[in-house]
Design an enzyme around this catalytic site. Structure first.
Site, short mmCIF file in Angstrom:
data_model
loop_
_atom_site.label_atom_id
_atom_site.label_comp_id
_atom_site.label_asym_id
_atom_site.label_seq_id
_atom_site.Cartn_x
_atom_site.Cartn_y
_atom_site.Cartn_z
N ARG A 1 15.52 -0.75 -7.52
CA ARG A 1 13.91 -0.86 -7.50
C ARG A 1 13.21 -1.01 -9.06
NH1 ARG A 1 10.71 0.79 -2.61
NH2 ARG A 1 9.55 0.19 -3.70
N PRO B 1 1.43 -1.41 0.30
CA PRO B 1 -0.10 0.21 0.15
C PRO B 1 0.83 0.92 0.05
CG PRO B 1 -0.46 -1.71 1.86
CD PRO B 1 0.74 -1.96 0.90
N GLU B 2 0.93 2.03 -0.96
CA GLU B 2 1.41 3.11 -1.24
C GLU B 2 0.89 4.23 -0.31
OE1 GLU B 2 4.15 4.51 -3.41
OE2 GLU B 2 4.08 2.47 -4.99
N LYS C 1 3.64 6.73 5.45
CA LYS C 1 2.58 5.37 5.23
C LYS C 1 2.34 5.18 6.34
CE LYS C 1 5.45 4.29 1.10
NZ LYS C 1 5.99 3.43 0.44
#
Ligand SMILES: [Zn+2]
Length: 286
Positions: free
Chosen positions: A276, A2-3, A59
């Site tokens: 990433r 989840p961002e 977050k």
């Protein structure tokens, strides 16, 4: 994972449903990984606390707690490390969902899912349950909790520019650095860089103020759009209302390697920066 927009959506959903409720008792599972504060500390802080608000910080989901106003709390059978305090300053219960964490508001008769690590029984009769199969999520309690970096939706332009000026790392890595901006993850970093026309590998320090201004606006635009859509996620989790799935923000570059750019039709490229995946259009982002 989840961002920020997902966490914002979940926090808003939780705020709507449990603000004003009081935590009656707390059960914690036996797995140590989800607990960033000690079990005793978590129980002591949560039990008989009133949930004043639920909000997103970076977050993290933050439950603002205040004294429930009761002289003593009832002894729950499953409660661990029971402690009754007559006064309680404001505190925060901080939840990080990790990869697969979910925070559910349930009725007590609903079966407890496998991988449930915490249950907070509420005075209203409902339960807040933290479920996390992969156990990268974290629960902790604190006073005066603050995220380490600046809040991307509130930071001012000058501050934003200062954060990235002089950084020798690629701008993509700098965007993901939680000590600079709190809560911008991989998807939204790629999407913001695309909209700003900035290549992810460029050094942050090489960007002009004008480029950084475009990036500042793009980051806010992308996050606000995603929040308006209820967050987008590639991961499997459920929002605070127990509804599966979120509306997907149409990704312009993220996850579109080899597909034509929506602006110029050039195939989207993927490179790995600091471990990433980064997606960009070699023509639009120069
Ligand atoms: Zn393009």
């Amino acid at each position: 994972m989840p961002e920020l927009p997902e966490v914002e959506t979940i926090a808003r959903g939780l705020a709507k449903r449990v603000s004003g409720d009081v935590i009656d008792s707390v059960w914690l599972g036996s797995k140590p990984e989800p607990l960033k504060s000690s079990a005793a500390q978590i129980v002591r802080t949560l039990e008989s606390a009133r949930i004043a608000d639920v909000r997103r910080v970076g977050k993290h989901i933050v439950f603002d707690l205040e004294d429930g106003g009761r002289a003593c709390s009832p002894v729950g059978k499953k409660a661990v490390g029971k402690s009754v305090r007559s006064t309680r300053a404001t505190a925060q219960w901080i939840v990080h969902l990790g990869m697969t964490g979910r925070m559910l508001v349930c009725n007590p008769d609903e079966p407890v899912e496998k991988h449930t690590h915490a249950i907070a029984k509420l005075v209203s009769g409902r339960e807040l349950r933290f479920v996390d199969p992969r156990r990268f999520g974290r629960l902790s309690v604190a006073r005066g909790f603050q995220a380490p970096g600046s809040e991307p939706l509130q930071v001012e332009l000058d501050r934003f520019v200062k954060l990235f000026r002089g950084r020798k790392t690629p701008i993509k890595s700098a965007l993901l650095n939680q000590k600079l901006l709190s809560g911008v993850g991989n998807i939204y970093a790629d999407e913001s860089l695309f909209r700003a026309g900035i290549r992810p590998r460029w050094r942050a320090a090489s960007l002009t103020r004008e480029s950084l201004r475009r990036l500042y606006l793009s980051v806010q635009e992308v996050l606000k759009e995603a929040i308006a859509l209820g967050g987008s996620s590639i991961s499997d989790y459920v929002d605070a209302d127990g509804e599966a799935g979120f509306f997907q923000l149409q990704h312009r570059v993220y996850g579109r390697e080899g597909e034509p750019c929506l602006v110029c039709k050039t195939p989207i490229k993927r490179v790995v920066i600091a471990g990433r995946s980064s997606h960009y259009c070699p023509k639009c982002q120069v």
